[in-house]
Motif scaffolding. Structure first.
Motif: not given
Length: 98
Positions: A15-21, A23-29
């Motif tokens: 959520x924080x990375x989506x709101x702040x950046x 992103x065109x792509x996001x993968x969290x492992x």
């Protein structure tokens, strides 16, 4: 945030990375299982992550500036539950070349 159910920390990171950046792509492992028995490991995991993010927000920024931006967005998580964060931060053009 401590001792929350499995997946909550990962969801907050997303959520924080989506709101702040935006992103065109996001993968969290969640890499926590690889660190069982080491310091800061939690039985429910969610202590060690790899984040792969592609965002136009990284345009014109050095690698260290990109990492600082991600770390700033996740400062609460890094101060509490998240012990380690590996970051891959690319612009859309860099990701297209890979």
């Amino acid at each position: 945030m401590t001792d929350q159910g499995k997946g909550v920390v990962k969801a907050r990171i997303a959520q924080k990375l989506a709101e702040g950046l935006a992103p065109a792509a996001l993968n969290i492992i969640d890499d926590s299982h690889r660190h069982a028995g080491h310091g800061h490991h939690h039985p429910d995991g969610e202590t060690h992550f790899t984040v792969e993010v592609v965002s136009a927000a990284f345009e014109g920024k050095s690698l260290i500036e990109r990492h600082r931006l991600v770390n700033a967005l996740l400062s609460e998580e890094l101060a509490d539950r998240v012990h380690a964060l590996a970051i891959s931060a690319k612009t859309p053009q860099e990701a297209a070349r890979a």
